[in-house]
Design a protein around this motif. Structure first.
Motif, mmCIF file in Angstrom:
data_model
loop_
_atom_site.group_PDB
_atom_site.id
_atom_site.type_symbol
_atom_site.label_atom_id
_atom_site.label_comp_id
_atom_site.label_asym_id
_atom_site.label_seq_id
_atom_site.Cartn_x
_atom_site.Cartn_y
_atom_site.Cartn_z
ATOM 1 N N VAL A 1 -8.719 9.794 -2.186
ATOM 2 C CA VAL A 1 -8.195 8.558 -1.371
ATOM 3 C C VAL A 1 -8.676 9.012 -0.004
ATOM 4 O O VAL A 1 -9.123 8.263 0.886
ATOM 5 N N ILE B 1 -8.922 4.281 2.647
ATOM 6 C CA ILE B 1 -8.292 3.065 2.067
ATOM 7 C C ILE B 1 -9.152 1.885 1.892
ATOM 8 O O ILE B 1 -9.772 1.593 2.992
ATOM 9 N N ALA B 2 -9.201 1.146 0.967
ATOM 10 C CA ALA B 2 -10.070 0.101 0.812
ATOM 11 C C ALA B 2 -9.430 -1.004 1.784
ATOM 12 O O ALA B 2 -8.163 -1.242 1.766
ATOM 13 N N VAL C 1 4.519 2.949 -10.220
ATOM 14 C CA VAL C 1 3.114 3.226 -10.518
ATOM 15 C C VAL C 1 2.379 1.823 -11.177
ATOM 16 O O VAL C 1 1.286 1.440 -10.908
ATOM 17 N N TYR D 1 0.718 -1.162 0.108
ATOM 18 C CA TYR D 1 0.062 -0.001 -0.178
ATOM 19 C C TYR D 1 0.880 1.250 -0.072
ATOM 20 O O TYR D 1 0.361 2.418 -0.210
ATOM 21 N N TRP E 1 -9.965 4.691 -10.004
ATOM 22 C CA TRP E 1 -9.368 3.860 -11.049
ATOM 23 C C TRP E 1 -9.070 4.505 -12.538
ATOM 24 O O TRP E 1 -8.202 4.426 -12.760
ATOM 25 N N SER F 1 -9.342 -3.096 -5.035
ATOM 26 C CA SER F 1 -9.450 -1.612 -4.280
ATOM 27 C C SER F 1 -10.212 -0.776 -5.383
ATOM 28 O O SER F 1 -10.493 0.293 -5.005
ATOM 29 N N ARG G 1 -14.888 3.247 -5.557
ATOM 30 C CA ARG G 1 -13.649 3.696 -6.022
ATOM 31 C C ARG G 1 -13.111 3.740 -7.511
ATOM 32 O O ARG G 1 -12.137 3.791 -7.886
ATOM 33 N N ARG H 1 -1.307 -3.629 -7.390
ATOM 34 C CA ARG H 1 -1.751 -3.774 -5.997
ATOM 35 C C ARG H 1 -3.195 -3.409 -5.950
ATOM 36 O O ARG H 1 -3.976 -4.209 -5.246
ATOM 37 N N VAL H 2 -3.427 -2.353 -6.601
ATOM 38 C CA VAL H 2 -5.020 -1.966 -6.488
ATOM 39 C C VAL H 2 -5.836 -3.045 -7.292
ATOM 40 O O VAL H 2 -6.842 -3.238 -6.632
ATOM 41 N N VAL I 1 4.363 9.114 -5.659
ATOM 42 C CA VAL I 1 4.376 10.561 -5.251
ATOM 43 C C VAL I 1 5.857 10.933 -5.135
ATOM 44 O O VAL I 1 6.175 11.947 -5.619
ATOM 45 N N GLY J 1 -6.541 6.810 -12.048
ATOM 46 C CA GLY J 1 -5.273 6.179 -12.207
ATOM 47 C C GLY J 1 -4.958 5.884 -13.771
ATOM 48 O O GLY J 1 -3.780 6.033 -14.086
ATOM 49 N N HIS K 1 1.696 -0.186 -8.223
ATOM 50 C CA HIS K 1 0.642 0.289 -7.524
ATOM 51 C C HIS K 1 -0.485 -0.058 -8.056
ATOM 52 O O HIS K 1 -1.749 -0.606 -7.496
ATOM 53 N N HIS L 1 -6.335 12.657 -7.320
ATOM 54 C CA HIS L 1 -6.329 11.404 -6.725
ATOM 55 C C HIS L 1 -6.263 10.840 -5.453
ATOM 56 O O HIS L 1 -6.982 10.024 -4.820
ATOM 57 N N GLY M 1 1.809 3.815 -3.964
ATOM 58 C CA GLY M 1 1.289 5.091 -4.062
ATOM 59 C C GLY M 1 2.056 6.329 -3.805
ATOM 60 O O GLY M 1 2.245 7.218 -4.635
ATOM 61 N N PHE M 2 2.357 5.998 -2.343
ATOM 62 C CA PHE M 2 3.174 7.194 -1.786
ATOM 63 C C PHE M 2 4.720 7.151 -2.657
ATOM 64 O O PHE M 2 4.904 8.187 -2.717
HETATM 65 C C1 HEM Z 1 1.036 9.093 -11.292
HETATM 66 C C2 HEM Z 1 0.549 7.951 -10.754
HETATM 67 C C3 HEM Z 1 -0.408 7.743 -9.509
HETATM 68 C C4 HEM Z 1 0.039 8.195 -8.263
HETATM 69 C C5 HEM Z 1 0.990 9.118 -7.806
HETATM 70 C C6 HEM Z 1 -0.935 7.487 -7.363
HETATM 71 C C7 HEM Z 1 -1.019 7.596 -6.013
HETATM 72 C C8 HEM Z 1 -2.033 7.081 -5.299
HETATM 73 C C9 HEM Z 1 -1.566 7.141 -3.728
HETATM 74 C C10 HEM Z 1 -0.810 7.904 -2.920
HETATM 75 C C11 HEM Z 1 -2.801 6.289 -3.147
HETATM 76 C C12 HEM Z 1 -3.026 6.073 -1.769
HETATM 77 C C13 HEM Z 1 -2.933 4.537 -1.467
HETATM 78 C C14 HEM Z 1 -1.812 3.768 -1.589
HETATM 79 O O1 HEM Z 1 -0.699 4.774 -1.486
HETATM 80 O O2 HEM Z 1 -1.798 2.842 -2.394
HETATM 81 C C15 HEM Z 1 -3.644 5.805 -4.389
HETATM 82 C C16 HEM Z 1 -4.766 4.941 -4.236
HETATM 83 C C17 HEM Z 1 -5.445 4.668 -5.291
HETATM 84 N N1 HEM Z 1 -4.779 4.384 -6.769
HETATM 85 FE FE1 HEM Z 1 -3.336 5.654 -7.396
HETATM 86 N N2 HEM Z 1 -1.498 6.569 -8.035
HETATM 87 C C18 HEM Z 1 -1.190 6.430 -9.231
HETATM 88 C C19 HEM Z 1 -1.927 5.913 -10.455
HETATM 89 C C20 HEM Z 1 -2.926 4.925 -10.298
HETATM 90 C C21 HEM Z 1 -3.207 4.008 -11.371
HETATM 91 C C22 HEM Z 1 -2.518 3.888 -12.595
HETATM 92 C C23 HEM Z 1 -4.365 3.442 -10.785
HETATM 93 C C24 HEM Z 1 -5.385 2.365 -11.470
HETATM 94 C C25 HEM Z 1 -5.393 2.164 -12.803
HETATM 95 C C26 HEM Z 1 -4.502 3.864 -9.523
HETATM 96 C C27 HEM Z 1 -5.849 3.663 -8.708
HETATM 97 C C28 HEM Z 1 -5.767 3.932 -7.409
HETATM 98 C C29 HEM Z 1 -6.906 3.631 -6.639
HETATM 99 C C30 HEM Z 1 -8.136 2.796 -6.952
HETATM 100 C C31 HEM Z 1 -6.618 3.998 -5.135
HETATM 101 C C32 HEM Z 1 -7.466 3.697 -4.255
HETATM 102 C C33 HEM Z 1 -6.766 2.555 -3.574
HETATM 103 C C34 HEM Z 1 -7.447 2.073 -1.948
HETATM 104 O O3 HEM Z 1 -8.370 2.822 -1.695
HETATM 105 O O4 HEM Z 1 -7.068 1.222 -1.620
HETATM 106 N N3 HEM Z 1 -3.486 4.908 -9.380
HETATM 107 N N4 HEM Z 1 -2.995 6.336 -5.363
#
Ligand code: HEM
Lengths: 288, 267
Positions: free
Chosen positions: B258, B263-264, B149, B79, B170, B161, B166, B155-156, B86, B173, B152, B254, B82-83
């Motif tokens: 969240v 978080i899911a 990414v 998890y 997605w 998740s 959410r 994992r999603v 960033v 993302g 990440h 994004h 994502g961080f």
């Molecule tokens: C520039 C790219 C991205 C950044 C900086 C980013 C950043 C983050 C961060 C910081 C979180 C918080 C939870 C965690 O750290 O896992 C998160 C959650 C999430 N991200 Fe991303 N993400 C990116 C790309 C994506 C992509 C490619 C997808 C999927 C296609 C995605 C889908 C999601 C979803 C659905 C959540 C919610 C997950 C949960 O609630 O458990 N993200 N993202």
């Protein structure tokens, strides 16, 4: 008439502050708007009097009027009212256990921990950058095509999809000619793949989270991840000592095979795993 | 009646009675002076609100509440990906801004016969203090961000998740990962070396193959059907001006979503 109707209906729900409870009650019954009620007659006063009434406590305020407006805005208002009530009820009947301290405060606990992790990660990036410096190739030369043309590694999958032209079907009617050009075929393949991934949340619904709970979707995921590697290998096909047709077969068969293996594995693990999970869950929340 | 201002609440007596230390007195005096002029008291509520938000006591998570985590949810370390994305994005942004001081987006020939853009990268690597390190850090942080990414996203996917509330995140993302790849591609073209030129060539071919909008797209993105000065300027503007703003805003959105949705949790 319809005007009067709407006003009356609206009054029913805004009920609390309506003055004459009698007429409110009749309206709340759901019957047709009564012609005799005070409000309606006020509205219909087009004869003798001015129809202008000095505002008193019963006159709805501007925001109340706005809330009672007919149509979508009213629907929105009602929905929010309902969901607020629902939340309230859920909160009341919840068995949520209050504790003095529910978690760590952001400062200092979380911030210091996250700061440490961040510094570690950044340090690692700088270390890698120091250990493996990038190179600078020859300057651009339009007249010399290099033998290997590649984008960065994270675009290999896309580049591989562009090289699917051997699969672009030729038509016998066109003497083996193709309906769409090979390049367009590759671009379309990219759009299809990205579109399919984007569409995922609308195909797989429900509350399952763990792969064991949904072996099929986990298998799809593993297959997709494997495909991203096999298709990336197609991008560098000229570096791989395999005949193209064999490699094309691997591109599509390996994901299916590994996906199936995942499915079988998860199905096998599932019973024991779900048994333990359910037992813990129901021990804590026995069915009512 | 005297024109002299009256101290109705007798602040002086109050101050004397409080028996403050020097620091406290200086602080309070500053506060009073500022408040008389800026009406800080009007904003106190906002500050208080911010204070409690920062020191938020987190509610119990789903797993905690139902005590489901006595078996460790082995996905949790993932998890952080994502961080981590960033973080790598921020490192790339900072090092990129510094590289931008020395890079020149031009295909004109230098005296040595190499394009100006290429020569400026060479200068960065050979002549400028820490230039080589800067370029290395910029490249690696970009690569690492892409890797993070992708992971990440996996994992999603594998923690389910992306489900019910959410979906928007997605989709966001998907847009973010695509834009990140465009970010990488436009950056890849900037050194104007062989790899850059021929990767650009493929880009032009790809967009030309799209029916109806293809030629328009090629002109818009690459400044024509063959590569040259217009191409590198467009790539530069995309890479250092348009994409940074767009991607930063989308990442903020994004992560904001969240924050709002939480978080899911595994059930
Ligand atoms: C520039 C790219 C991205 C950044 C900086 C980013 C950043 C983050 C961060 C910081 C979180 C918080 C939870 C965690 O750290 O896992 C998160 C959650 C999430 N991200 Fe991303 N993400 C990116 C790309 C994506 C992509 C490619 C997808 C999927 C296609 C995605 C889908 C999601 C979803 C659905 C959540 C919610 C997950 C949960 O609630 O458990 N993200 N993202």
């Amino acid at each position: 008439m319809s005007d009067t109707d709407t006003t009356d209906d609206a009054r029913t729900d805004g009920g609390e502050e309506t003055a004459d409870s009698e007429s409110t009650n009749t309206r709340a019954d759901g019957g047709p708007a009564s012609e005799t009620s005070g409000t309606s007659s006020e509205l219909r006063s087009d004869g003798g009097e001015t129809g202008i009434v000095a505002p008193d406590d019963e006159v709805p305020t501007w925001s109340e009027r706005k809330e009672r407006k007919a149509g979508l805005s009213r629907l929105t208002y009602e929905y929010f009212e309902r969901s607020r009530r629902e939340d309230q009820e859920l909160r009341q009947e919840s068995d949520y256990v209050e504790r003095d301290v529910l978690g760590f405060p952001t400062w200092p606990h979380e911030i210091i921990r996250n700061g440490a992790i961040s510094l570690f990660f950044v340090g690692m990036m700088i270390l890698i950058a120091a250990a493996l410096p990038p190179s600078l190739e020859m300057p651009a030369n339009p007249s010399a095509t290099p033998s290997i043309i590649l984008p960065d590694w994270y675009l290999y999958w896309s580049f591989g999809l562009l090289k699917l032209n051997p699969l672009n079907p030729g038509l016998a009617v066109l003497d083996g000619g193709k309906i769409i050009s090979d390049q367009l075929y590759g671009v379309l393949a990219n759009i299809v793949v990205v579109g399919a991934v984007a569409f995922l949340p609308f195909l797989n619904k429900g509350s399952a989270r763990r792969p064991v709970e949904q072996p099929f979707w986990a298998a799809i995921g593993v297959g997709g991840a494997v495909f991203s590697f096999t298709i990336a290998a197609l991008a560098v096909q000229n570096l791989i000592p395999l005949p193209l047709s064999l490699q094309l077969n691997i591109v599509f068969i390996a994901p299916v095979v590994i996906g199936t293996m995942t499915y079988a594995l998860l199905k096998t693990l599932r019973e024991g795993y779900m048994y333990g999970l359910n037992r813990r869950y129901y021990m804590l929340r026995p069915p009512k | 009646m005297s024109l002299e201002k009256r101290d109705e609440f007798d602040h002086h007596a109050w101050l004397k009675e409080k028996d403050l230390t020097a620091i406290e007195r200086v602080f309070l005096t500053t506060l009073v002076v500022l408040d008389k002029r800026l009406r800080i008291v009007d904003y106190l509520e906002l500050l208080e609100d911010a204070y409690y938000k920062i020191n938020l006591q987190m509610p119990k998570s789903h797993t905690e509440q139902y005590d489901l985590d006595n078996k460790f949810w082995y996905w949790y370390p993932l998890y952080s990906l994502g961080f981590f994305s960033v973080l790598a994005y921020i490192v790339a942004a900072v090092s990129g801004a510094l590289l931008g001081f020395y890079y020149a987006p031009s295909t004109a020939s230098t005296a040595a016969g190499t394009p100006v853009a290429y020569a400026s990268i060479k200068t960065i690597m050979q002549d400028i203090q820490f230039g080589f390190a800067l370029r290395s850090i910029h490249r690696w942080s970009a690569q690492i961000m892409m890797a993070a990414v992708f992971l990440h996203m996996l994992r999603v996917y594998f923690t389910g998740s992306y489900k019910e509330p959410r979906e928007v995140n997605w989709l966001l993302g998907i847009i973010l990962i695509s834009l990140s790849m465009v970010f990488g591609y436009t950056g890849y073209l900037l050194p104007w070396n062989q790899l850059a030129f021929w990767a650009g060539q493929i880009g032009v071919k790809m967009s030309l193959s799209v029916p109806i909008v293809g030629e328009w797209g090629a002109q818009m993105l690459f400044g024509g059907f063959s590569l040259g000065q217009p191409t590198i300027i467009r790539m530069y503007i995309l890479h250092v001006f348009i994409l940074p703003f767009v991607v930063t805003a989308l990442i903020a959105l994004h992560v904001g979503i969240v924050w709002v949705q939480g978080i899911a949790e595994p059930h």
